[in-house]
Design a protein around this motif. Sequence first.
Motif, PDB file in Angstrom:
ATOM      1  N   LEU A 136     -12.262 -13.709  13.503  1.00 25.08           N
ATOM      2  CA  LEU A 136     -11.754 -13.954  12.065  1.00 25.08           C
ATOM      3  C   LEU A 136     -12.361 -13.281  11.133  1.00 25.08           C
ATOM      4  O   LEU A 136     -11.940 -12.663  10.386  1.00 25.08           O
ATOM      5  CB  LEU A 136     -11.609 -15.378  11.929  1.00 25.08           C
ATOM      6  CG  LEU A 136     -10.734 -16.251  12.535  1.00 25.08           C
ATOM      7  CD1 LEU A 136     -10.896 -17.687  12.074  1.00 25.08           C
ATOM      8  CD2 LEU A 136      -9.158 -15.835  12.353  1.00 25.08           C
ATOM      9  N   ILE A 137     -13.539 -13.038  11.216  1.00 27.07           N
ATOM     10  CA  ILE A 137     -14.635 -12.506  10.265  1.00 27.07           C
ATOM     11  C   ILE A 137     -14.574 -11.067  10.478  1.00 27.07           C
ATOM     12  O   ILE A 137     -14.397 -10.331   9.484  1.00 27.07           O
ATOM     13  CB  ILE A 137     -15.871 -13.104   9.996  1.00 27.07           C
ATOM     14  CG1 ILE A 137     -15.957 -14.627   9.991  1.00 27.07           C
ATOM     15  CG2 ILE A 137     -16.926 -12.136   9.240  1.00 27.07           C
ATOM     16  CD1 ILE A 137     -17.158 -15.281  10.258  1.00 27.07           C
ATOM     17  N   LEU A 138     -14.861 -10.447  11.582  1.00 28.00           N
ATOM     18  CA  LEU A 138     -14.847  -8.965  11.680  1.00 28.00           C
ATOM     19  C   LEU A 138     -13.719  -8.677  11.583  1.00 28.00           C
ATOM     20  O   LEU A 138     -13.513  -7.213  11.297  1.00 28.00           O
ATOM     21  CB  LEU A 138     -15.352  -8.826  13.116  1.00 28.00           C
ATOM     22  CG  LEU A 138     -16.973  -9.313  13.750  1.00 28.00           C
ATOM     23  CD1 LEU A 138     -17.138  -9.275  15.116  1.00 28.00           C
ATOM     24  CD2 LEU A 138     -17.851  -8.329  12.908  1.00 28.00           C
ATOM     25  N   GLY A 139     -12.497  -9.078  11.868  1.00 31.59           N
ATOM     26  CA  GLY A 139     -11.061  -8.580  11.798  1.00 31.59           C
ATOM     27  C   GLY A 139     -10.716  -8.281  10.173  1.00 31.59           C
ATOM     28  O   GLY A 139     -10.181  -7.340   9.872  1.00 31.59           O
ATOM     29  N   ASN A 140     -11.318  -8.999   9.541  1.00 31.85           N
ATOM     30  CA  ASN A 140     -11.210  -8.819   8.088  1.00 31.85           C
ATOM     31  C   ASN A 140     -11.953  -7.747   7.313  1.00 31.85           C
ATOM     32  O   ASN A 140     -11.692  -7.137   6.326  1.00 31.85           O
ATOM     33  CB  ASN A 140     -11.378 -10.252   7.245  1.00 31.85           C
ATOM     34  CG  ASN A 140     -10.554 -10.563   6.158  1.00 31.85           C
ATOM     35  OD1 ASN A 140      -9.605  -9.937   5.998  1.00 31.85           O
ATOM     36  ND2 ASN A 140     -11.399 -11.412   5.244  1.00 31.85           N
ATOM     37  N   TYR A 141     -12.873  -7.452   8.213  1.00 32.79           N
ATOM     38  CA  TYR A 141     -14.203  -6.525   7.547  1.00 32.79           C
ATOM     39  C   TYR A 141     -14.226  -5.317   8.452  1.00 32.79           C
ATOM     40  O   TYR A 141     -15.167  -4.408   8.216  1.00 32.79           O
ATOM     41  CB  TYR A 141     -15.543  -7.045   7.368  1.00 32.79           C
ATOM     42  CG  TYR A 141     -15.323  -8.123   6.119  1.00 32.79           C
ATOM     43  CD1 TYR A 141     -15.832  -7.788   4.852  1.00 32.79           C
ATOM     44  CD2 TYR A 141     -15.418  -9.516   6.635  1.00 32.79           C
ATOM     45  CE1 TYR A 141     -15.641  -8.861   4.002  1.00 32.79           C
ATOM     46  CE2 TYR A 141     -15.382 -10.557   5.673  1.00 32.79           C
ATOM     47  CZ  TYR A 141     -15.445 -10.260   4.336  1.00 32.79           C
ATOM     48  OH  TYR A 141     -15.595 -10.991   3.218  1.00 32.79           O
ATOM     49  N   ILE A 142     -13.213  -4.997   9.135  1.00 37.91           N
ATOM     50  CA  ILE A 142     -12.991  -3.803  10.031  1.00 37.91           C
ATOM     51  C   ILE A 142     -13.176  -2.478   9.335  1.00 37.91           C
ATOM     52  O   ILE A 142     -13.961  -1.418   9.645  1.00 37.91           O
ATOM     53  CB  ILE A 142     -12.165  -3.773  11.093  1.00 37.91           C
ATOM     54  CG1 ILE A 142     -12.310  -2.647  12.322  1.00 37.91           C
ATOM     55  CG2 ILE A 142     -10.626  -3.557  10.430  1.00 37.91           C
ATOM     56  CD1 ILE A 142     -11.308  -2.901  13.327  1.00 37.91           C
ATOM     57  N   THR A 143     -12.626  -2.302   8.246  1.00 39.50           N
ATOM     58  CA  THR A 143     -12.553  -1.193   7.376  1.00 39.50           C
ATOM     59  C   THR A 143     -13.655  -0.902   6.700  1.00 39.50           C
ATOM     60  O   THR A 143     -14.251   0.092   6.357  1.00 39.50           O
ATOM     61  CB  THR A 143     -11.658  -1.166   6.313  1.00 39.50           C
ATOM     62  OG1 THR A 143     -11.508  -2.287   5.772  1.00 39.50           O
ATOM     63  CG2 THR A 143     -10.284  -0.994   6.837  1.00 39.50           C
ATOM     64  N   HIS A 144     -14.431  -2.047   6.393  1.00 38.18           N
ATOM     65  CA  HIS A 144     -15.902  -1.890   5.602  1.00 38.18           C
ATOM     66  C   HIS A 144     -16.936  -1.328   6.816  1.00 38.18           C
ATOM     67  O   HIS A 144     -17.803  -0.662   6.388  1.00 38.18           O
ATOM     68  CB  HIS A 144     -16.477  -3.320   5.112  1.00 38.18           C
ATOM     69  CG  HIS A 144     -15.488  -3.805   4.041  1.00 38.18           C
ATOM     70  ND1 HIS A 144     -15.384  -3.350   2.673  1.00 38.18           N
ATOM     71  CD2 HIS A 144     -14.186  -4.676   3.852  1.00 38.18           C
ATOM     72  CE1 HIS A 144     -14.430  -3.856   2.096  1.00 38.18           C
ATOM     73  NE2 HIS A 144     -13.802  -4.608   2.862  1.00 38.18           N
ATOM     74  N   ILE A 145     -16.877  -1.833   7.934  1.00 31.30           N
ATOM     75  CA  ILE A 145     -17.968  -1.748   8.938  1.00 31.30           C
ATOM     76  C   ILE A 145     -17.426  -0.428   9.886  1.00 31.30           C
ATOM     77  O   ILE A 145     -18.391   0.358  10.085  1.00 31.30           O
ATOM     78  CB  ILE A 145     -17.877  -2.694  10.151  1.00 31.30           C
ATOM     79  CG1 ILE A 145     -18.445  -4.169   9.521  1.00 31.30           C
ATOM     80  CG2 ILE A 145     -18.981  -2.697  11.126  1.00 31.30           C
ATOM     81  CD1 ILE A 145     -18.062  -5.480  10.251  1.00 31.30           C
TER      82      ILE A 145
END
Length: 456
Positions: free
Chosen positions: A89-98
Amino acid sequence: MGSREAEDADSEQAAEDGTPGALGGESRGLTREQLFTMAATASINFSSMICYSILGPFFPSEAEKKGASNTIVGLIFGCFALVNFLSSLILGNYITHIGAKFMFLAGMFVSGCVTILFGMLDKVPNGPMFIGLCFLVRAMDAIGFAAAMTASFSIVAKAFPNNIATVLGSLEIFTGLGLVLGPPLGGFLYQSFGYEVPFITVGCIVLVLVPVNMCVLSKYDSVPSKDSFWKLILLPKVLLLCLTIFSLSACLGFLDPTMSLFILKKFKLPAGYVGLVFLGLALSYSLSSPLLGLLSDKLPYLRKWLLVSGGLMTALCFFMLGPAPVLHIESQLWMFVLVLVLVGFSLGMSAIPVFPEILQCAYENGFEEGLSLLGLVSGLFNAMWSLGAFAGPTLGGFLNEKLGFEWASAIQGGWALLSGLATGIFYITEATKRSSSLQNPPGTNEERTHLMSSES
């Protein structure tokens, strides 16, 4: 000539954007970037499933020797699924940042290192310290797994926008191979060389793949979007599809702690032959997934029927797996294996069309197209799958202990029955509303009269 010039312009534009063309859609064959993408994502599917399944044959008995009860061992396995759920849930929301490529490689690196660390736990003192480190290392492995798989789904969807289900179905062959080869490979290495070697061998293979994928995998980045998980998951259709993912994972996870015990007790098979019974499910799922993915992409209107019929068929198979005592049918080994083969096929019918169906629903509801949305969808998919992987063994183990495998499997099939019926009702309601709106188009009688007169 004009069409060829247009194709050349499209390919040049794709090269400038860094996004390869679609398989079989705008382009006639696979580009080099697409081939490398498939190779990289196939490697993570295969290696991650081996890392996940290698523990099965020997870790429970080793953990018992170190002072962990059966309940604790179950919680160690469940810990992986629960942490994977939150991480996805967390990583899917921030994939473009990472960054999708960095997340993919970092996830592989963490999984490889943690797998090796897991092989060192037999050196830890027995009791609470061993149990605590098992939970910690397993949680770290779940974070790495979530990162790699979330990025993998996003990269595949970005590289093959018109053939997502076909490619995902093809990649499930490697998922099945990992699940099939993991237990026998782990058992062989354990018997031959001891506890450490299976984990060190598999962990080193994963670490070797990291620099290889670093070289071959293209960079897939995009501008962050304002869309969120809450906006996506609150769509009624997406909620139902999440129930489908959860039910499939729960049914599959139920078999992990219960099926081998039932086979040993019911059919009196030697322990070495139990793994061969599992092959029926893994092979049928792996071999049918590419065909189901192709059908899902070529005939999108079939997705709804695959989802509904897959859920109902899964429920029926779990009712027959025991079989349920109300049927008064004596369980036979050949029938058990046949039902497992059908379970693998029915799971593929529901699992393969889910990702493109969620993506299509998001597009229809105004979500911005791009890697950010793909990260949300892949994170949501992995999260729901992990939640089912936690609930399935936990509830299934309890039901199996209290009621026996026959009733437990029948009750577990209720998840698939619920998702199949709910999805079917939703699609029927949706079709009815669409039909009524076509029969009664908006606008007043005067507007329709004016249009008719202007056309004449």
